[in-house]
Design an enzyme around this catalytic site. Structure first.
Site, PDB file in Angstrom:
ATOM      1  N   ASP A   1       0.833  -1.483   0.048  1.00 44.94           N
ATOM      2  CA  ASP A   1       0.184  -0.286   0.182  1.00 44.94           C
ATOM      3  C   ASP A   1       1.225   0.968  -0.122  1.00 44.94           C
ATOM      4  O   ASP A   1       1.925   1.484   0.192  1.00 44.94           O
ATOM      5  CB  ASP A   1      -0.555   0.063   0.735  1.00 44.94           C
ATOM      6  CG  ASP A   1      -0.383   0.282   2.468  1.00 44.94           C
ATOM      7  OD1 ASP A   1       1.337  -0.317   2.810  1.00 44.94           O
ATOM      8  OD2 ASP A   1      -0.675   0.043   3.228  1.00 44.94           O
ATOM      9  N   SER A   2       0.187   2.344  -0.100  1.00 46.04           N
ATOM     10  CA  SER A   2       1.295   3.428   0.088  1.00 46.04           C
ATOM     11  C   SER A   2       1.584   4.042   1.466  1.00 46.04           C
ATOM     12  O   SER A   2       2.277   5.048   1.202  1.00 46.04           O
ATOM     13  CB  SER A   2       0.511   4.735  -0.967  1.00 46.04           C
ATOM     14  OG  SER A   2      -0.990   4.695  -0.785  1.00 46.04           O
ATOM     15  N   GLY A   3       1.130   3.737   2.024  1.00 48.21           N
ATOM     16  CA  GLY A   3       0.790   4.387   3.591  1.00 48.21           C
ATOM     17  C   GLY A   3      -0.625   4.920   3.444  1.00 48.21           C
ATOM     18  O   GLY A   3      -0.600   6.719   5.303  1.00 48.21           O
ATOM     19  N   GLY A   4      -0.983   6.027   2.671  1.00 52.18           N
ATOM     20  CA  GLY A   4      -2.433   6.898   2.704  1.00 52.18           C
ATOM     21  C   GLY A   4      -3.176   6.589   4.260  1.00 52.18           C
ATOM     22  O   GLY A   4      -3.366   7.626   5.067  1.00 52.18           O
ATOM     23  N   PHE A   5      -3.285   5.193   3.924  1.00 52.02           N
ATOM     24  CA  PHE A   5      -4.859   4.413   5.430  1.00 52.02           C
ATOM     25  C   PHE A   5      -3.944   4.902   6.408  1.00 52.02           C
ATOM     26  O   PHE A   5      -4.423   5.497   7.456  1.00 52.02           O
ATOM     27  CB  PHE A   5      -4.951   3.504   4.205  1.00 52.02           C
ATOM     28  CG  PHE A   5      -6.352   2.682   5.339  1.00 52.02           C
ATOM     29  CD1 PHE A   5      -7.388   3.386   5.423  1.00 52.02           C
ATOM     30  CD2 PHE A   5      -5.958   2.199   6.640  1.00 52.02           C
ATOM     31  CE1 PHE A   5      -8.276   3.131   6.577  1.00 52.02           C
ATOM     32  CE2 PHE A   5      -6.592   1.865   7.217  1.00 52.02           C
ATOM     33  CZ  PHE A   5      -8.432   1.967   7.507  1.00 52.02           C
TER      34      PHE A   5
ATOM     35  N   ASP B   1      -2.727   8.376  -2.030  1.00 53.03           N
ATOM     36  CA  ASP B   1      -3.489   8.732  -1.914  1.00 53.03           C
ATOM     37  C   ASP B   1      -4.083   9.684  -0.596  1.00 53.03           C
ATOM     38  O   ASP B   1      -3.581   9.497   0.221  1.00 53.03           O
ATOM     39  CB  ASP B   1      -4.929   7.755  -2.466  1.00 53.03           C
ATOM     40  CG  ASP B   1      -5.296   6.965  -1.361  1.00 53.03           C
ATOM     41  OD1 ASP B   1      -4.104   6.429  -0.544  1.00 53.03           O
ATOM     42  OD2 ASP B   1      -6.672   6.235  -0.916  1.00 53.03           O
TER      43      ASP B   1
ATOM     44  N   GLN C   1     -11.009   7.316  -5.772  1.00 53.59           N
ATOM     45  CA  GLN C   1     -11.482   7.827  -4.458  1.00 53.59           C
ATOM     46  C   GLN C   1     -12.807   9.126  -4.778  1.00 53.59           C
ATOM     47  O   GLN C   1     -13.299   8.245  -6.283  1.00 53.59           O
ATOM     48  CB  GLN C   1     -10.768   9.332  -3.709  1.00 53.59           C
ATOM     49  CG  GLN C   1      -9.582   8.897  -3.462  1.00 53.59           C
ATOM     50  CD  GLN C   1     -10.006   7.156  -2.128  1.00 53.59           C
ATOM     51  OE1 GLN C   1     -10.801   7.592  -1.528  1.00 53.59           O
ATOM     52  NE2 GLN C   1      -8.397   6.485  -1.584  1.00 53.59           N
TER      53      GLN C   1
ATOM     54  N   GLY D   1     -11.042   4.299  -0.894  1.00 55.77           N
ATOM     55  CA  GLY D   1     -12.041   5.512  -0.242  1.00 55.77           C
ATOM     56  C   GLY D   1     -13.677   4.899   0.145  1.00 55.77           C
ATOM     57  O   GLY D   1     -14.698   4.778   0.431  1.00 55.77           O
TER      58      GLY D   1
ATOM     59  N   ASP E   1      -8.256  -7.496   0.267  1.00 60.79           N
ATOM     60  CA  ASP E   1      -6.947  -7.475   1.469  1.00 60.79           C
ATOM     61  C   ASP E   1      -7.454  -6.833   2.914  1.00 60.79           C
ATOM     62  O   ASP E   1      -8.108  -6.050   2.859  1.00 60.79           O
ATOM     63  CB  ASP E   1      -5.332  -6.516   0.900  1.00 60.79           C
ATOM     64  CG  ASP E   1      -6.006  -5.301   1.908  1.00 60.79           C
ATOM     65  OD1 ASP E   1      -6.236  -4.632   1.042  1.00 60.79           O
ATOM     66  OD2 ASP E   1      -5.117  -4.443   2.720  1.00 60.79           O
TER      67      ASP E   1
ATOM     68  N   CYS F   1     -14.044 -27.837   7.738  1.00 61.40           N
ATOM     69  CA  CYS F   1     -12.878 -27.358   7.539  1.00 61.40           C
ATOM     70  C   CYS F   1     -11.768 -28.724   6.764  1.00 61.40           C
ATOM     71  O   CYS F   1     -11.475 -28.929   8.213  1.00 61.40           O
ATOM     72  CB  CYS F   1     -12.689 -26.570   7.889  1.00 61.40           C
ATOM     73  SG  CYS F   1     -11.145 -25.323   8.251  1.00 61.40           S
TER      74      CYS F   1
ATOM     75  N   CYS G   1      -8.427 -27.827   7.008  1.00 54.60           N
ATOM     76  CA  CYS G   1      -7.246 -26.632   7.116  1.00 54.60           C
ATOM     77  C   CYS G   1      -5.824 -28.144   7.879  1.00 54.60           C
ATOM     78  O   CYS G   1      -6.581 -28.391   8.973  1.00 54.60           O
ATOM     79  CB  CYS G   1      -7.437 -25.320   8.207  1.00 54.60           C
ATOM     80  SG  CYS G   1      -7.758 -25.449   9.809  1.00 54.60           S
TER      81      CYS G   1
ATOM     82  N   CYS H   1      -7.578 -28.050  11.930  1.00 53.61           N
ATOM     83  CA  CYS H   1      -8.663 -28.851  12.165  1.00 53.61           C
ATOM     84  C   CYS H   1      -8.716 -30.345  12.488  1.00 53.61           C
ATOM     85  O   CYS H   1      -9.221 -30.797  12.922  1.00 53.61           O
ATOM     86  CB  CYS H   1      -9.981 -28.012  11.146  1.00 53.61           C
ATOM     87  SG  CYS H   1     -10.407 -26.688  11.525  1.00 53.61           S
TER      88      CYS H   1
ATOM     89  N   HIS I   1      -6.382 -21.215  10.576  1.00 50.93           N
ATOM     90  CA  HIS I   1      -7.360 -21.390  10.084  1.00 50.93           C
ATOM     91  C   HIS I   1      -8.103 -21.069   8.952  1.00 50.93           C
ATOM     92  O   HIS I   1      -8.793 -21.262   7.852  1.00 50.93           O
ATOM     93  CB  HIS I   1      -8.238 -21.875  11.535  1.00 50.93           C
ATOM     94  CG  HIS I   1     -10.029 -21.871  11.115  1.00 50.93           C
ATOM     95  ND1 HIS I   1     -10.295 -23.575  10.515  1.00 50.93           N
ATOM     96  CD2 HIS I   1     -10.679 -21.081  11.192  1.00 50.93           C
ATOM     97  CE1 HIS I   1     -11.452 -22.850  10.325  1.00 50.93           C
ATOM     98  NE2 HIS I   1     -12.007 -21.800  11.058  1.00 50.93           N
TER      99      HIS I   1
HETATM  100 ZN   LIG Z   1      -9.820 -25.367   9.789  1.00 52.46          ZN
END
Ligand SMILES: [Zn+2]
Length: 373
Positions: A93-97, A147, A189, A216, A266, A306, A308, A311, A337
């Site tokens: 990311d750019s750091g704006g958030f 941004d 935006q 945004g 993300d 699940c 994974c 589990c 998980h």
């Molecule tokens: Zn799991």
């Protein structure tokens, strides 16, 4: 860098699409979810866990890595791929958030953002050029432009001003590129104002960005407002470039984002919730709290549906015991998980798109979601 995004299937009933692109590190199938590795590691997981989970892109945070360890150390250690031993793709990311969410004493000017960081209070001027310099030192495959993000409930004039500045900063970012192996995405935006969104799409898409993010959103608006803005904005973005919905969201948001034409997501939600015992189950349709006493003597898996490692290997009761005892192992097991649930949901969405049954999958998935919660 052109990511050579190719579309492989489109849903006839929605805007959903199946595609793939290639970075210098690997091929990425879309729609895709990117686990967040804020300070250069996806918390509690190592690269083997992530490759076993099927993650193909992870996120690094420019703000965090730029403050600590900082550009000279990032360069000395060979960038994030080398220092984190991560062989696949990285998006930064750019750091704006983070500037808007973590820092104080900020001053936004045409030049950039001045703020005191949350580590030692040091003063930093983050400009579009410096953001790209940090992202070049990280060595990410995909960089984002700096941004100016205005909260969704801001007055129109504030949103409009932030939007105009985001365009000017995006163009400065294009000019400041130094790495031929790094793609650069612009960020649309405009808050929840559809006219502003339309205008910003037109402004940004006139320039040679390698992909586009819808920014945004998930910053204070309601879920129906977010979905409406997304349904309006995403299909207007170039069909032959990846589309990224930043910082979103729940499994429901992933299904609905894909249906509106988004390729990349993300969110810290799966890993952050996992560390507190908040677990997504039943393909992401429900959430449970493992702290609940009802799991105390539960010898079964925390999610019987699940597949994974966690589990397949441990009982819900044992995992709850580790959680209550704050035992280090539990952070890894629960993160495995939750990320499995997210990445498996994306695999299922891609399979449905490939087989021409996305709309049916979406309906069936929602049919299993409890009415509330
Ligand atoms: Zn799991």
């Amino acid at each position: 860098m052109d990511l050579n995004f190719t579309l492989e299937a489109r849903c006839p009933e929605t805007e959903a699409r199946l595609g793939r692109f290639r970075t210098t590190h690997n091929e990425v199938e879309t729609p895709q979810f990117m686990p967040v590795g804020t300070v250069g590691s996806v918390k509690s997981l190592d690269p083997r866990d992530l490759t076993d989970l099927g993650a193909t892109v992870i996120l690094g945070n420019t703000y965090h890595l730029g403050i600590r360890p900082g550009v000279p150390t990032l360069e000395a250690l060979g960038g994030m791929h080398t220092m984190a031993a991560w062989p696949r793709s990285i998006l930064t990311d750019s750091g704006g958030f983070q500037i808007l969410s973590l820092t104080n004493l900020r001053k936004i000017t045409e030049e950039g953002v001045q703020f005191r960081n949350h580590i030692d209070g040091g003063l930093l001027d983050l400009t579009p050029e410096l953001s790209l310099r940090i992202q070049a030192a990280i060595g990410s495959d995909i960089a984002m432009v700096l941004d100016h993000l205005a909260p969704s409930n801001s007055p129109r004039a504030v949103v409009e001003e932030a939007m105009g500045r985001t365009t000017r900063w995006a163009l400065r970012s294009l000019a400041a590129r130094t790495r031929p192996d790094q793609a650069l995405f612009a960020i649309v935006q405009g808050g929840v104002d559809l006219e502003l969104r339309q205008r910003h799409v037109e402004e940004l898409c006139a320039h040679p960005f390698d992909g586009f993010a819808v920014g945004g959103l998930a910053v204070g608006e309601s879920i129906p407002q977010m979905y409406e803005t997304l349904a309006f904005t995403a299909p207007k973005l170039p069909v032959d470039k990846p589309r990224y919905l930043m910082g979103v969201g729940t499994p429901q948001d992933l299904v609905e984002g894909v249906a509106r034409g988004i390729d990349l997501f993300d969110c810290v939600m799966p890993t952050r919730n996992a560390r507190k015992g908040g677990l997504f189950v039943d393909g992401g349709r429900r959430k449970i709290n493992l702290n609940n006493a009802r799991f105390k003597d539960d010898r079964g898996p925390l999610d019987p549906t699940c597949t994974c490692y966690t589990c397949r290997t441990f009982s819900a009761g044992y995992l709850r015991h580790l959680l209550v005892a704050k035992e280090l192992l539990v952070y890894r097991l629960l993160s495995i998980h939750n990320l499995h649930i997210y990445l498996e949901l994306m695999r299922n969405l891609r399979a449905a798109l490939r087989e021409g049954r996305f709309a049916a999958f979406r309906r069936e998935w929602w049919a299993g979601v409890p009415a509330k919660g």
